[in-house]
Write an enzyme that holds these catalytic residues in place. Structure first.
Site, PDB file in Angstrom:
ATOM      1  CE  LYS A   1     -11.585   8.123 -19.141  1.00  0.00           C
ATOM      2  NZ  LYS A   1     -11.705   7.538 -17.513  1.00  0.00           N
TER       3      LYS A   1
ATOM      4  NE  ARG B   1      -2.163   1.810   3.715  1.00  0.00           N
ATOM      5  CZ  ARG B   1      -1.673   1.145   4.762  1.00  0.00           C
ATOM      6  NH1 ARG B   1      -1.993  -0.003   4.704  1.00  0.00           N
ATOM      7  NH2 ARG B   1      -0.986   1.403   5.659  1.00  0.00           N
TER       8      ARG B   1
ATOM      9  CE1 TYR C   1     -16.431  11.804 -16.171  1.00  0.00           C
ATOM     10  CE2 TYR C   1     -14.851  11.875 -14.131  1.00  0.00           C
ATOM     11  CZ  TYR C   1     -15.778  11.261 -15.189  1.00  0.00           C
ATOM     12  OH  TYR C   1     -16.373  10.015 -14.434  1.00  0.00           O
TER      13      TYR C   1
ATOM     14  CG  ASP D   1      -8.618  16.039 -15.963  1.00  0.00           C
ATOM     15  OD1 ASP D   1      -7.798  15.445 -16.523  1.00  0.00           O
ATOM     16  OD2 ASP D   1      -9.439  15.761 -15.359  1.00  0.00           O
TER      17      ASP D   1
END
Length: 390
Positions: free
Chosen positions: A199, A51, A103, A174
């Site tokens: 993406k 982690r 978005y 972004d």
């Protein structure tokens, strides 16, 4: 791995050391959740618990930092996890200014989830001209999408950063629609560049991840602490998949951009199209920004357009395509279409959607890397079907 190597070389080699024990040119997937310690508090190597850090994630982060020309990068389990971590770490109890055309998932977080952190939000459609008046002594973060999703509006990042930094406000961009191949926000004054790895960076529609790149030591300390403490981290396998995809980023994004430019021209010439939003067109209102901020002025692989005949025609178009896939994602090797008002941006109230140009007849297109003549033919036949059926 940084200069003197250029982008394509970095995409292939950054974060990809030859395995010293086997000579493998592709890193193995390290599935171990924990790592042995030679004595109390002293791990055998640099890793302790997955982690906190994992070999595959660390190599991917190194690669992204190199491509963004940043000192650091941190990977997360999704793009939304990146958004949540940045806002929790930098804006809790403060004020955020965001572009209005954003978005749907980001809008949902800012308007619904951020309230729990006592974050107030101001949306603006004219961030360059209004920013000076909107910033107050509680403003902590400026959130930019350039190009915006889904109307492909651009923001002069340098202009916004110059104003924000006078007030010690962090600028986040972004960069998902372009990827660091076409645009490097850090080079234009942004403090953090965010990408949904699902993406273009991953590029094969097979991994959900997000990543943030930056230069600040302070941001590294604050965000890496939250990355570990919150635990929204990607698996070793997802990190390996994303890193594999990253190696061909330059090839895929350039081809997608070339295809999108041709599709945009095809749509502009069609009598069935009301308007086309694409930064690669000379008619785009902010074409000058693209020529400064984008590699070679490329427009990227994303575009949107309004179809004649309203929502009904838009829905018919989306189901009439044969090569394009009707789906909400983008940036894959395959091409997609979607209807933002009913899909990716359905969570935004109609009045707010329409105010920024997200109308019911707006179709968003993600161009993949197929043969462009096949893509154009599919677009044209779908337009004819959509308009003929009433």
């Amino acid at each position: 791995m940084q200069a003197p190597y250029l982008f394509n070389t970095l995409a292939v080699h950054a974060g990809s050391p030859i395995d010293p024990s086997t000579g493998a040119v592709i890193e193995p997937i390290s599935l171990s959740t924990t790592f042995a310690q030679k004595s109390v508090g002293k791990p055998v190597g640099e890793f302790e618990y997955s982690r906190l850090s994992n070999p595959n994630r660390a190599n991917f982060e190194t690669a992204v930092a190199s491509l963004e020309q940043g000192r650091y990068a941190l990977a997360f389990a999704s793009g939304t996890a990146v958004t949540a971590t940045i806002l929790q770490g930098l804006a809790a109890g403060g004020h955020v200014i965001s572009v209005a055309d954003v978005y749907g998932g980001t809008h949902r977080y800012l308007t619904q989830v951020a309230k729990a952190l006592n974050i107030t939000v101001t949306f603006t459609s004219s961030i360059e001209s209004e920013l000076g008046q909107l910033i107050n002594n509680m403003t902590r973060v400026i959130w930019i999408e350039s190009p915006s999703n889904p109307t492909l509006q651009l923001v002069d990042i340098r202009a916004v950063a110059d104003v924000a930094h006078k007030h010690n406000v962090v600028v986040v961009v972004d960069n998902t629609f372009l990827s660091p191949y076409i645009q490097k926000p850090l080079d234009h004054g942004a403090d953090i560049s965010v990408n949904s790895v699902s993406k273009y960076l991953g590029g094969h529609s097979d991994v959900i991840m997000g990543v943030a790149a930056f230069n600040s030591d302070d941001l590294q300390q604050r965000l890496s602490f939250l990355q570990n403490a919150i635990g929204a981290v990607p698996s070793a396998f997802d990190s390996w998949l994303a890193h594999r995809g990253l190696k061909t980023l330059h090839l895929r994004v350039r081809q997608a951009s070339c295809n999108a430019a041709a599709i945009a021209d095809t749509l502009v010439a069609s009598p069935h199209v009301v308007c086309v939003n694409y930064p690669g067109l000379d008619s785009h209102a902010q074409r000058n920004v693209a020529q400064v901020q984008h590699r070679e002025g490329l427009g990227g692989g994303m575009l949107s357009f309004r179809i004649c005949g309203g929502q009904a025609a838009a829905e018919r178009f989306c189901t009439a395509v044969k090569l394009f896939t009707l789906a909400t994602s983008l940036g894959g090797v395959e091409s997609f279409v979607e209807l933002p008002s009913l899909m990716t941006h359905a969570c935004i109230p109609r009045s707010e959607r329409e105010a920024v140009g997200i109308l019911d007849d707006l179709i968003r297109v993600s161009c993949g890397v197929e043969d462009v003549d096949d893509l154009k033919a599919d677009i044209l036949q779908a337009l004819e079907v959509a308009i003929a059926e009433k």
